[in-house]
Design a protein around this motif. Structure first.
Motif, PDB file in Angstrom:
ATOM      1  N   SER A  37       0.349  -8.180 -10.527  1.00 46.36           N
ATOM      2  CA  SER A  37      -0.051  -7.405 -11.705  1.00 46.36           C
ATOM      3  C   SER A  37      -1.175  -6.425 -11.363  1.00 46.36           C
ATOM      4  O   SER A  37      -1.439  -5.506 -12.135  1.00 46.36           O
ATOM      5  N   ASN A  38      -1.818  -6.597 -10.201  1.00 45.54           N
ATOM      6  CA  ASN A  38      -2.854  -5.665  -9.751  1.00 45.54           C
ATOM      7  C   ASN A  38      -2.276  -4.468  -9.007  1.00 45.54           C
ATOM      8  O   ASN A  38      -3.013  -3.559  -8.642  1.00 45.54           O
ATOM      9  N   LYS A  39      -0.961  -4.497  -8.779  1.00 46.76           N
ATOM     10  CA  LYS A  39      -0.323  -3.391  -8.056  1.00 46.76           C
ATOM     11  C   LYS A  39      -0.310  -2.165  -8.951  1.00 46.76           C
ATOM     12  O   LYS A  39       0.069  -2.221 -10.107  1.00 46.76           O
ATOM     13  N   ILE A  40      -0.744  -1.040  -8.401  1.00 43.86           N
ATOM     14  CA  ILE A  40      -0.839   0.206  -9.153  1.00 43.86           C
ATOM     15  C   ILE A  40       0.395   1.078  -8.932  1.00 43.86           C
ATOM     16  O   ILE A  40       0.916   1.678  -9.863  1.00 43.86           O
ATOM     17  N   TYR A  41       0.871   1.129  -7.671  1.00 45.04           N
ATOM     18  CA  TYR A  41       2.005   2.014  -7.368  1.00 45.04           C
ATOM     19  C   TYR A  41       2.730   1.530  -6.129  1.00 45.04           C
ATOM     20  O   TYR A  41       2.114   1.050  -5.187  1.00 45.04           O
ATOM     21  N   ASP A  42       4.043   1.633  -6.150  1.00 45.62           N
ATOM     22  CA  ASP A  42       4.882   1.390  -4.974  1.00 45.62           C
ATOM     23  C   ASP A  42       5.261   2.729  -4.373  1.00 45.62           C
ATOM     24  O   ASP A  42       5.844   3.573  -5.050  1.00 45.62           O
ATOM     25  N   HIS A  43       4.941   2.919  -3.099  1.00 45.51           N
ATOM     26  CA  HIS A  43       5.348   4.126  -2.380  1.00 45.51           C
ATOM     27  C   HIS A  43       6.637   3.779  -1.633  1.00 45.51           C
ATOM     28  O   HIS A  43       6.751   2.699  -1.084  1.00 45.51           O
ATOM     29  N   GLY A  44       7.594   4.683  -1.599  1.00 48.56           N
ATOM     30  CA  GLY A  44       8.825   4.318  -0.924  1.00 48.56           C
ATOM     31  C   GLY A  44       9.736   5.469  -0.569  1.00 48.56           C
ATOM     32  O   GLY A  44      10.871   5.248  -0.188  1.00 48.56           O
ATOM     33  N   TYR A  45       9.255   6.686  -0.704  1.00 47.66           N
ATOM     34  CA  TYR A  45      10.084   7.823  -0.301  1.00 47.66           C
ATOM     35  C   TYR A  45       9.617   8.359   1.047  1.00 47.66           C
ATOM     36  O   TYR A  45      10.365   8.366   2.008  1.00 47.66           O
ATOM     37  N   ALA A  46       8.387   8.797   1.140  1.00 53.85           N
ATOM     38  CA  ALA A  46       7.878   9.337   2.396  1.00 53.85           C
ATOM     39  C   ALA A  46       7.272   8.244   3.268  1.00 53.85           C
ATOM     40  O   ALA A  46       7.310   8.327   4.491  1.00 53.85           O
ATOM     41  N   VAL A  47       6.691   7.240   2.635  1.00 57.74           N
ATOM     42  CA  VAL A  47       6.100   6.103   3.347  1.00 57.74           C
ATOM     43  C   VAL A  47       6.489   4.818   2.627  1.00 57.74           C
ATOM     44  O   VAL A  47       6.842   4.836   1.458  1.00 57.74           O
ATOM     45  N   ASN A  48       6.414   3.714   3.349  1.00 58.64           N
ATOM     46  CA  ASN A  48       6.651   2.399   2.751  1.00 58.64           C
ATOM     47  C   ASN A  48       5.301   1.731   2.581  1.00 58.64           C
ATOM     48  O   ASN A  48       4.629   1.425   3.557  1.00 58.64           O
ATOM     49  N   GLY A  49       4.881   1.555   1.332  1.00 58.53           N
ATOM     50  CA  GLY A  49       3.610   0.905   1.082  1.00 58.53           C
ATOM     51  C   GLY A  49       3.350   0.778  -0.402  1.00 58.53           C
ATOM     52  O   GLY A  49       4.222   1.068  -1.217  1.00 58.53           O
ATOM     53  N   PHE A  50       2.150   0.342  -0.735  1.00 58.57           N
ATOM     54  CA  PHE A  50       1.797   0.203  -2.141  1.00 58.57           C
ATOM     55  C   PHE A  50       0.297   0.334  -2.296  1.00 58.57           C
ATOM     56  O   PHE A  50      -0.463   0.204  -1.345  1.00 58.57           O
ATOM     57  N   THR A  51      -0.106   0.618  -3.513  1.00 62.53           N
ATOM     58  CA  THR A  51      -1.509   0.702  -3.886  1.00 62.53           C
ATOM     59  C   THR A  51      -1.802  -0.483  -4.795  1.00 62.53           C
ATOM     60  O   THR A  51      -1.056  -0.737  -5.735  1.00 62.53           O
ATOM     61  N   VAL A  52      -2.873  -1.203  -4.489  1.00 67.48           N
ATOM     62  CA  VAL A  52      -3.203  -2.397  -5.262  1.00 67.48           C
ATOM     63  C   VAL A  52      -4.719  -2.530  -5.370  1.00 67.48           C
ATOM     64  O   VAL A  52      -5.449  -2.189  -4.448  1.00 67.48           O
ATOM     65  N   LYS A  53      -5.176  -3.000  -6.521  1.00 64.97           N
ATOM     66  CA  LYS A  53      -6.606  -3.268  -6.720  1.00 64.97           C
ATOM     67  C   LYS A  53      -6.844  -4.717  -6.328  1.00 64.97           C
ATOM     68  O   LYS A  53      -6.206  -5.629  -6.874  1.00 64.97           O
ATOM     69  N   MET A  54      -7.766  -4.926  -5.361  1.00 72.63           N
ATOM     70  CA  MET A  54      -8.030  -6.285  -4.888  1.00 72.63           C
ATOM     71  C   MET A  54      -9.416  -6.365  -4.277  1.00 72.63           C
ATOM     72  O   MET A  54     -10.044  -5.344  -3.994  1.00 72.63           O
ATOM     73  N   SER A  55      -9.855  -7.575  -4.063  1.00 72.80           N
ATOM     74  CA  SER A  55     -11.167  -7.818  -3.461  1.00 72.80           C
ATOM     75  C   SER A  55     -11.086  -7.637  -1.944  1.00 72.80           C
ATOM     76  O   SER A  55     -10.000  -7.574  -1.360  1.00 72.80           O
ATOM     77  N   PHE A  56     -12.255  -7.581  -1.321  1.00 74.93           N
ATOM     78  CA  PHE A  56     -12.320  -7.478   0.133  1.00 74.93           C
ATOM     79  C   PHE A  56     -11.664  -8.686   0.793  1.00 74.93           C
ATOM     80  O   PHE A  56     -10.924  -8.552   1.768  1.00 74.93           O
TER      81      PHE A  56
END
Length: 87
Positions: A37-56
């Motif tokens: 639920s902390n995931k902000i965005y899934d990247h998957g066209y130019a790169v494979n990855g995601f943006t997520v809010k999390m602690s160190f």
């Protein structure tokens, strides 16, 4: 698909692969015990990855998961009032 052709994001094969990538992203987050639920965005066209809010600590756990190439923190950039390169 021809080499260098644009991706049609509405093509069912492309959508199916994007779903596959989203599922993989969720699996690696779950394995690191980071809430999806902390995931902000899934990247998957130019790169494979995601943006997520999390602690160190969560980022450290995530970085240790198999298949994770890198974990990079966001950086804030500020514009300066320096001289313009345009004339």
């Amino acid at each position: 698909m021809e080499l260098g052709a644009k991706i049609n994001k509405f093509d069912y094969k492309v959508q199916g692969y994007r779903t596959h990538l989203r599922n993989q992203h969720d699996q690696v987050l779950n394995a690191a015990k980071v809430s999806t639920s902390n995931k902000i965005y899934d990247h998957g066209y130019a790169v494979n990855g995601f943006t997520v809010k999390m602690s160190f600590k969560e980022a450290q756990k995530l970085a240790q998961q198999p298949g994770v190439a890198s974990v990079t923190p966001d950086q804030v950039a500020f514009l300066t009032g320096g001289q313009s390169t345009q004339q």
